[in-house]
Design a protein around this motif. Structure first.
Motif, PDB file in Angstrom:
ATOM      1  N   ALA A 280      17.393 -23.221   4.738  1.00 50.96           N
ATOM      2  CA  ALA A 280      18.440 -23.293   5.765  1.00 50.96           C
ATOM      3  C   ALA A 280      19.110 -21.936   5.950  1.00 50.96           C
ATOM      4  CB  ALA A 280      19.472 -24.347   5.368  1.00 50.96           C
ATOM      5  N   MET A 281      19.360 -21.234   4.835  1.00 48.71           N
ATOM      6  CA  MET A 281      19.993 -19.914   4.911  1.00 48.71           C
ATOM      7  C   MET A 281      19.065 -18.908   5.580  1.00 48.71           C
ATOM      8  SD  MET A 281      21.575 -17.585   1.826  1.00 48.71           S
ATOM      9  CE  MET A 281      22.911 -18.718   1.491  1.00 48.71           C
ATOM     10  N   SER A 282      17.762 -18.992   5.280  1.00 47.07           N
ATOM     11  CA  SER A 282      16.791 -18.089   5.889  1.00 47.07           C
ATOM     12  C   SER A 282      16.788 -18.239   7.406  1.00 47.07           C
ATOM     13  CB  SER A 282      15.397 -18.390   5.318  1.00 47.07           C
ATOM     14  OG  SER A 282      14.441 -17.520   5.858  1.00 47.07           O
ATOM     15  N   LYS A 283      16.832 -19.482   7.872  1.00 40.40           N
ATOM     16  CA  LYS A 283      16.836 -19.738   9.318  1.00 40.40           C
ATOM     17  C   LYS A 283      18.130 -19.250   9.959  1.00 40.40           C
ATOM     18  CE  LYS A 283      16.014 -23.392  12.721  1.00 40.40           C
ATOM     19  NZ  LYS A 283      15.684 -24.827  12.922  1.00 40.40           N
ATOM     20  N   LYS A 284      19.240 -19.452   9.254  1.00 41.74           N
ATOM     21  CA  LYS A 284      20.550 -19.079   9.796  1.00 41.74           C
ATOM     22  C   LYS A 284      20.678 -17.572   9.990  1.00 41.74           C
ATOM     23  CE  LYS A 284      25.508 -19.663   8.896  1.00 41.74           C
ATOM     24  NZ  LYS A 284      25.853 -20.253  10.196  1.00 41.74           N
ATOM     25  N   PHE A 285      20.166 -16.798   9.029  1.00 39.92           N
ATOM     26  CA  PHE A 285      20.333 -15.338   9.073  1.00 39.92           C
ATOM     27  C   PHE A 285      19.104 -14.609   9.630  1.00 39.92           C
ATOM     28  CE2 PHE A 285      23.365 -16.581   5.701  1.00 39.92           C
ATOM     29  CZ  PHE A 285      24.516 -16.049   6.252  1.00 39.92           C
ATOM     30  N   SER A 286      18.095 -15.347  10.035  1.00 43.57           N
ATOM     31  CA  SER A 286      16.878 -14.722  10.544  1.00 43.57           C
ATOM     32  C   SER A 286      17.112 -14.047  11.896  1.00 43.57           C
ATOM     33  CB  SER A 286      15.775 -15.771  10.679  1.00 43.57           C
ATOM     34  OG  SER A 286      14.633 -15.200  11.270  1.00 43.57           O
ATOM     35  N   LYS A 287      16.355 -12.965  12.123  1.00 44.38           N
ATOM     36  CA  LYS A 287      16.380 -12.310  13.432  1.00 44.38           C
ATOM     37  C   LYS A 287      15.508 -13.066  14.436  1.00 44.38           C
ATOM     38  CE  LYS A 287      17.104  -7.720  11.411  1.00 44.38           C
ATOM     39  NZ  LYS A 287      16.480  -6.394  11.131  1.00 44.38           N
ATOM     40  N   GLU A 298       8.567 -16.428   7.111  1.00 50.26           N
ATOM     41  CA  GLU A 298       9.836 -15.938   6.540  1.00 50.26           C
ATOM     42  C   GLU A 298      10.530 -16.996   5.671  1.00 50.26           C
ATOM     43  OE1 GLU A 298      14.121 -14.080   8.087  1.00 50.26           O
ATOM     44  OE2 GLU A 298      12.476 -14.397   9.506  1.00 50.26           O
ATOM     45  N   GLY A 299      10.589 -18.241   6.175  1.00 51.92           N
ATOM     46  CA  GLY A 299      11.242 -19.300   5.412  1.00 51.92           C
ATOM     47  C   GLY A 299      10.514 -19.619   4.119  1.00 51.92           C
ATOM     48  N   ILE A 300       9.170 -19.511   4.135  1.00 53.53           N
ATOM     49  CA  ILE A 300       8.375 -19.780   2.924  1.00 53.53           C
ATOM     50  C   ILE A 300       8.629 -18.702   1.874  1.00 53.53           C
ATOM     51  CG2 ILE A 300       6.025 -20.024   2.020  1.00 53.53           C
ATOM     52  CD1 ILE A 300       5.203 -21.063   4.784  1.00 53.53           C
ATOM     53  N   VAL A 301       8.747 -17.454   2.319  1.00 53.56           N
ATOM     54  CA  VAL A 301       9.019 -16.332   1.404  1.00 53.56           C
ATOM     55  C   VAL A 301      10.335 -16.566   0.674  1.00 53.56           C
ATOM     56  CG1 VAL A 301       9.619 -13.881   1.318  1.00 53.56           C
ATOM     57  CG2 VAL A 301       7.673 -14.628   2.694  1.00 53.56           C
ATOM     58  N   GLU A 302      11.386 -16.923   1.423  1.00 50.72           N
ATOM     59  CA  GLU A 302      12.712 -17.074   0.807  1.00 50.72           C
ATOM     60  C   GLU A 302      12.795 -18.338  -0.042  1.00 50.72           C
ATOM     61  OE1 GLU A 302      17.413 -16.821   2.108  1.00 50.72           O
ATOM     62  OE2 GLU A 302      15.865 -15.891   3.320  1.00 50.72           O
ATOM     63  N   SER A 303      12.301 -19.458   0.479  1.00 54.09           N
ATOM     64  CA  SER A 303      12.373 -20.716  -0.281  1.00 54.09           C
ATOM     65  C   SER A 303      11.474 -20.684  -1.515  1.00 54.09           C
ATOM     66  CB  SER A 303      11.959 -21.888   0.609  1.00 54.09           C
ATOM     67  OG  SER A 303      12.791 -21.995   1.716  1.00 54.09           O
ATOM     68  N   GLY A 304      10.287 -20.044  -1.384  1.00 59.30           N
ATOM     69  CA  GLY A 304       9.395 -19.913  -2.533  1.00 59.30           C
ATOM     70  C   GLY A 304      10.048 -19.139  -3.668  1.00 59.30           C
ATOM     71  N   SER A 305      10.795 -18.099  -3.307  1.00 60.78           N
ATOM     72  CA  SER A 305      11.535 -17.334  -4.321  1.00 60.78           C
ATOM     73  C   SER A 305      12.604 -18.201  -4.978  1.00 60.78           C
ATOM     74  CB  SER A 305      12.197 -16.108  -3.683  1.00 60.78           C
ATOM     75  OG  SER A 305      11.254 -15.295  -3.036  1.00 60.78           O
ATOM     76  N   ALA A 306      13.247 -19.046  -4.161  1.00 59.83           N
ATOM     77  CA  ALA A 306      14.380 -19.834  -4.660  1.00 59.83           C
ATOM     78  C   ALA A 306      13.945 -20.920  -5.637  1.00 59.83           C
ATOM     79  CB  ALA A 306      15.132 -20.451  -3.493  1.00 59.83           C
ATOM     80  N   ASN A 307      12.837 -21.629  -5.313  1.00 58.35           N
ATOM     81  CA  ASN A 307      12.554 -22.805  -6.140  1.00 58.35           C
ATOM     82  C   ASN A 307      12.149 -22.454  -7.567  1.00 58.35           C
ATOM     83  OD1 ASN A 307       9.848 -22.110  -5.705  1.00 58.35           O
ATOM     84  ND2 ASN A 307       9.454 -23.798  -4.291  1.00 58.35           N
ATOM     85  N   ASN A 308      11.447 -21.323  -7.776  1.00 55.17           N
ATOM     86  CA  ASN A 308      11.084 -20.970  -9.148  1.00 55.17           C
ATOM     87  C   ASN A 308      12.192 -20.232  -9.890  1.00 55.17           C
ATOM     88  OD1 ASN A 308       8.356 -22.037  -8.888  1.00 55.17           O
ATOM     89  ND2 ASN A 308       7.853 -20.640 -10.546  1.00 55.17           N
ATOM     90  N   SER A 309      13.031 -19.474  -9.152  1.00 52.15           N
ATOM     91  CA  SER A 309      14.166 -18.827  -9.835  1.00 52.15           C
ATOM     92  C   SER A 309      15.156 -19.882 -10.329  1.00 52.15           C
ATOM     93  CB  SER A 309      14.866 -17.837  -8.896  1.00 52.15           C
ATOM     94  OG  SER A 309      15.397 -18.486  -7.763  1.00 52.15           O
ATOM     95  N   ALA A 310      15.207 -21.041  -9.637  1.00 59.25           N
ATOM     96  CA  ALA A 310      16.110 -22.118 -10.053  1.00 59.25           C
ATOM     97  C   ALA A 310      15.732 -22.680 -11.421  1.00 59.25           C
ATOM     98  CB  ALA A 310      16.103 -23.235  -9.011  1.00 59.25           C
ATOM     99  N   LEU A 311      14.438 -22.631 -11.761  1.00 59.11           N
ATOM    100  CA  LEU A 311      13.992 -23.173 -13.052  1.00 59.11           C
ATOM    101  C   LEU A 311      14.620 -22.414 -14.212  1.00 59.11           C
ATOM    102  CD1 LEU A 311      10.182 -23.748 -12.380  1.00 59.11           C
ATOM    103  CD2 LEU A 311      12.043 -25.424 -12.263  1.00 59.11           C
TER     104      LEU A 311
END
Length: 497
Positions: A280-287, A298-311
């Motif tokens: 949601a944040m990626s879409k909100k701040f995307s150009k 773009e959304g996959i890049v940001e969300s992919g980073s988020a889900n494993n860093s959360a672990l």
């Protein structure tokens, strides 16, 4: 410190530990890639096997299987439009749209590479933040722990559900289960109904196996939808073009990793919520927000980073305070107690070699994710063609054997089956399960710290806010409780002319 580091290296690089990591990685990749089987379920099914392992290999099995399962959940989402794990659901439509455009390699590659980067970022934060927090937590008494546990339970209700009232119901259900048995400060048998098996309480591990594995078996049994078909027959080179994406979206990678780690550290949140918030944040701040949903990476890049860093983020409160960041670390805490590695700040001073070993396991798990992930993507067609009607009975059998093996008790099998039915009914009616698990894990800690604090303060409730840290945590807790009401009042207030 050098001695502890040397001991940690010897434990992690032991051939047995390495073999366990490789086996757990393959297992995690398989579970994550099969739609409907979650990372939490992967860890719950591993618990009976960890009984026969030393502490570090047991932790290694859980860390690596979780990291691999969270990534490989992207594969069926990309190829079948069915997320393998809840953490992949946030960007499943985006990845599938890329597959339809002939860009499956880029979508899967982005999920793999940036999951590994996010995981390494979260691990760095874990290495830096956990020891510092542990030093701070050594000043905590029962007053601070009471408010901290209460804050964790509260956050679980508001974060894990868009319907806080339903979250509160399942939290209270979890707290009720935590009350069963003799394990309370008074040593009085509660809710046992004269059953000798219930005096020891409801087993947390059988209950978790039931809620996360049996509920999925039931869901499969009642599902009448035909199986989805693969859109692509072959996946090419997944690493091609990933360096260009890293140079194009560095802010998104960092933002997703930071958000994922922060959300993971909140009790009850976990990777799936981190992924949704990050997308949601990626879409909100995307150009280019208009491209989202049409097959935009773009959304996959940001969300992919988020889900494993959360672990890794979820392990921060688990190791320092014994408060699980998600349902996976709730299971891990149970295993740590069984291995006499009681979570808390003293673990960092009494067993530093074990903490260093955990840090190393996270680093290795995220590094080996890339080569093993590439192999998994190449083999994805075969994995996705495993018939569910073959897989589910095997999972049910493994659940029954695992639940029985914990205490050699048929009662635990009954607990597992009942928990599975209850979890299925709750989820079908949109009740979140995570608050119930947190209620079971933290209920005893909440009661014990409350009674201890009341004894210390001689029954004076002001003792709970007499210390600076306790008072601060109390204020934060009250703010979290009242925030929805205040927000609603502000919305309803007349606007100035």
């Amino acid at each position: 410190m050098s001695t502890a580091l040397a001991q940690a290296f010897s434990m992690v690089l032991d051939p047995y530990t390495i073999a366990v990591m490789v086996a757990a990685s393959l297992y995690g990749l398989f579970v994550g890639a099969v739609p409907g089987l979650s990372a939490t379920m992967a860890v719950a099914l591993l618990v009976p096997i960890t009984f026969f392992m030393p502490p570090i290999p047991a932790i290694a099995a859980m860390v690596t299987s979780t990291a691999m399962a969270i990534f490989s959940g992207d594969i069926p989402g990309c190829l079948l439009r069915i997320p393998g794990t809840p953490a992949s659901a946030a960007y499943t439509d985006e990845a599938f749209a890329m597959t339809r455009k002939g860009m499956a390699e880029q979508a899967l590659g982005a999920g793999l590479v940036f999951s590994a980067i996010g995981g390494l970022f979260g691990t760095v934060v874990l290495i830096v933040a956990a020891p510092a927090l542990a030093d701070f937590a050594l000043n905590f008494s029962s007053f601070e722990y009471f408010w901290l546990v209460l804050l964790g339970l509260t956050c679980a209700v508001f974060i894990t559900s868009d319907r806080p009232l339903k979250g509160l119901v399942t939290l209270l259900l979890g707290l009720l289960v935590a009350c069963v048995g003799l394990g309370n400060p008074a040593g009085f048998p509660r809710f046992t109904f004269g059953n000798a098996d219930m005096t020891g309480g409801i087993g947390m591990i059988p209950m978790m196996i039931g809620m996360f594995a049996i509920s999925e078996v039931i869901r499969y049994a009642v599902d009448t939808l035909p199986p989805a078909e693969l859109v692509v027959s072959k996946v090419g080179s997944v690493l091609k073009g990933q360096w260009a994406l890293a140079k194009k979206y560095p802010v998104q990678i960092l933002r997703g990793s930071v958000l994922g780690t922060a959300v993971g550290a909140l009790p009850g949140a976990g990777a799936d919520i981190a992924a949704w918030m990050s997308y949601a944040m990626s879409k909100k701040f995307s150009k280019e927000p208009e491209k989202f949903g049409t097959g935009h990476v773009e959304g996959i890049v940001e969300s992919g980073s988020a889900n494993n860093s959360a672990l890794a983020g979820a392990w921060i409160p688990a190791l320092v305070f014994g408060i699980p960041g998600d349902s996976i670390t709730a299971i891990v805490i149970g295993v740590l107690y069984m291995k006499n590695l009681n979570p808390g700040p003293t673990l960092f001073t009494t067993d530093p070699q074990n903490i260093y070993a955990v840090f190393m396991l996270f680093i290795i798990a995220n590094i080996i994710m890339i080569p093993l992930g590439i192999l998994c993507i190449k083999a994805s067609k075969r994995i996705l063609l495993v018939p569910r009607n073959v897989l589910m009975p095997l999972i049910l059998m493994f659940c029954i054997v695992g639940a029985f093996a914990i205490n050699n008790s048929l009662f635990d099998i009954g607990v597992m089956l009942v928990a599975g039915v209850i979890a299925y009914v709750l989820e079908e009616n949109k009740f979140p399960i995570a608050p119930a698990i947190l209620g079971v894990v933290l209920g005893g800690m909440l009661e014990e710290n409350f009674i201890t604090s009341m004894i210390k303060s001689d029954g004076n409730l002001m003792g709970f806010v007499s210390r600076p840290i306790a008072a601060t945590l109390a204020v934060v807790s009250v703010l979290v409780w009242t925030a929805p009401v205040i927000r609603r009042l502000l919305r309803g207030a007349p606007q100035p002319a």
